[in-house]
Design an enzyme around this catalytic site. Sequence first.
Site, mmCIF file in Angstrom:
data_model
loop_
_atom_site.group_PDB
_atom_site.id
_atom_site.type_symbol
_atom_site.label_atom_id
_atom_site.label_comp_id
_atom_site.label_asym_id
_atom_site.label_seq_id
_atom_site.Cartn_x
_atom_site.Cartn_y
_atom_site.Cartn_z
ATOM 1 N N HIS A 1 5.954 2.402 -9.155
ATOM 2 C CA HIS A 1 6.563 1.293 -8.970
ATOM 3 C C HIS A 1 6.925 -0.042 -9.816
ATOM 4 O O HIS A 1 6.378 -0.217 -11.268
ATOM 5 C CB HIS A 1 4.820 0.750 -8.428
ATOM 6 C CG HIS A 1 5.115 0.750 -6.351
ATOM 7 N ND1 HIS A 1 4.680 1.966 -6.933
ATOM 8 C CD2 HIS A 1 5.127 0.002 -5.282
ATOM 9 C CE1 HIS A 1 4.461 1.992 -5.114
ATOM 10 N NE2 HIS A 1 4.963 1.351 -4.947
ATOM 11 N N HIS B 1 2.388 4.911 1.011
ATOM 12 C CA HIS B 1 1.343 4.573 0.216
ATOM 13 C C HIS B 1 0.145 5.033 1.720
ATOM 14 O O HIS B 1 0.331 4.764 3.038
ATOM 15 C CB HIS B 1 0.596 3.389 0.640
ATOM 16 C CG HIS B 1 1.273 3.041 -0.843
ATOM 17 N ND1 HIS B 1 1.125 3.281 -2.460
ATOM 18 C CD2 HIS B 1 2.812 2.157 -0.953
ATOM 19 C CE1 HIS B 1 2.186 2.206 -2.684
ATOM 20 N NE2 HIS B 1 3.120 1.818 -1.992
ATOM 21 N N GLU C 1 9.826 -3.933 -8.299
ATOM 22 C CA GLU C 1 9.952 -4.937 -6.830
ATOM 23 C C GLU C 1 9.003 -6.059 -6.792
ATOM 24 O O GLU C 1 10.221 -7.893 -6.337
ATOM 25 C CB GLU C 1 8.105 -4.454 -6.145
ATOM 26 C CG GLU C 1 7.917 -4.890 -4.436
ATOM 27 C CD GLU C 1 6.825 -4.290 -4.728
ATOM 28 O OE1 GLU C 1 5.333 -4.055 -4.803
ATOM 29 O OE2 GLU C 1 6.131 -4.509 -3.095
ATOM 30 N N ASP D 1 7.188 1.968 2.776
ATOM 31 C CA ASP D 1 6.026 1.870 2.038
ATOM 32 C C ASP D 1 4.463 1.121 3.127
ATOM 33 O O ASP D 1 3.782 2.469 2.046
ATOM 34 C CB ASP D 1 5.798 -0.200 1.615
ATOM 35 C CG ASP D 1 5.670 -0.296 0.165
ATOM 36 O OD1 ASP D 1 5.278 0.975 -0.100
ATOM 37 O OD2 ASP D 1 5.902 -1.417 0.335
ATOM 38 N N ASP D 2 3.785 1.083 4.075
ATOM 39 C CA ASP D 2 3.085 0.808 4.259
ATOM 40 C C ASP D 2 3.209 0.002 5.997
ATOM 41 O O ASP D 2 2.357 -0.849 6.457
ATOM 42 C CB ASP D 2 1.663 -0.756 3.462
ATOM 43 C CG ASP D 2 1.441 -0.444 1.694
ATOM 44 O OD1 ASP D 2 1.058 0.493 1.576
ATOM 45 O OD2 ASP D 2 2.710 -0.906 1.503
#
Length: 334
Positions: free
Chosen positions: A193, A14, A196, A274-275
């Site tokens: 997504h 992201h 998760e 991811d982040d």
Amino acid sequence: MSAPTPPTAELHLHVEGTIEAELLVRLADRDGLPLPSRDPAVLRERYEHFADLQAFLDVYYANLAVLRTEEDFHELATGYLDRARAAGVRRAEVFFDPQTHVGRGVPLEAVIRGLSSAFAAAEETHGVSAALILCFLRDLGPEAAEEILRAALPLREHFIGVGLDSAEVGYPPSLFTRVYAMAASEGLHRVAHAGEEGGPDYVREALDLLHVARVDHGIRAMEDPELVARLRAERIPLTVCPLSNVYLRAVDALPDHPLPRMLDQGLVATVNSDDPAYFGGYVDENYRAVARDLGLDRARLAQLARNSVDAAFAPAEDKRRWHGEIAEWTARAG
Ligand code: HPA
Ligand code: ZN
């Protein structure tokens, strides 16, 4: 001596999650905006113990207040590319969340043009092939998703696909069947997504109703042997984010992560960050962490990297070149 981690494609990233604390402080200072602290180290400490996905999302969305202009988005994307090149990334398929920015009054054009102008030149400037995937915020619901897709279609040439992110549980993929059909009719790639925090049913719905080409995270699919068999038979890639899963408590600790079992069972698993500004590292750091804590040797790291190239939405000739680079990396003694 070759790099400790392989050349790779990063397929679950992201861009808003790459806002390093230093950039946050610089942009907040420039615009006179409040932050809980002006000290990057103190800001980073707040990231270490998220109770769950929602606790993270609360901080993540609050920090985005500092992104206001096309230049801000360009700078954010360039910062990621600088780091991605150093991490061995050859291809980046990058998520962005336009609804959160438009909701704060930022023009959609500024978001898309700012990111896109950095990524369009990335091959020449950084040696990284990069493309954008527009994500719908699932907690804003399907009508809002359709609205943002319609608003973005005049800028269609700037993104290659759509995704689905934000709070998962309570917002199943089935809600988004129509907007994914719209995206399909525009020739956009589709990912989502699922699995998760949500269970295997969310993964199944993403496949059956949204017709996704990849599943983002997907780790909870491992609870359902029939679903695992299907993912293997259909060669559906899973964009796994090991450090993220630890930071957001989807797994208790890295040594408990299902990644080795996913590979053992023949799944097309990939490693992603991811982040990274929040979860302790970029994609190379994720590779290093799984090598160390899960005992994955060079052959298994190379398998993960080959999976990432196979799973990318990139031209076949680029993929052949990247596969060659992975083979060279494997052949060189560590
Ligand atoms: N899950 C869901 N939404 C997100 C994430 C995530 O890990 N990161 C940014 N948006
Ligand atoms: Zn994600």
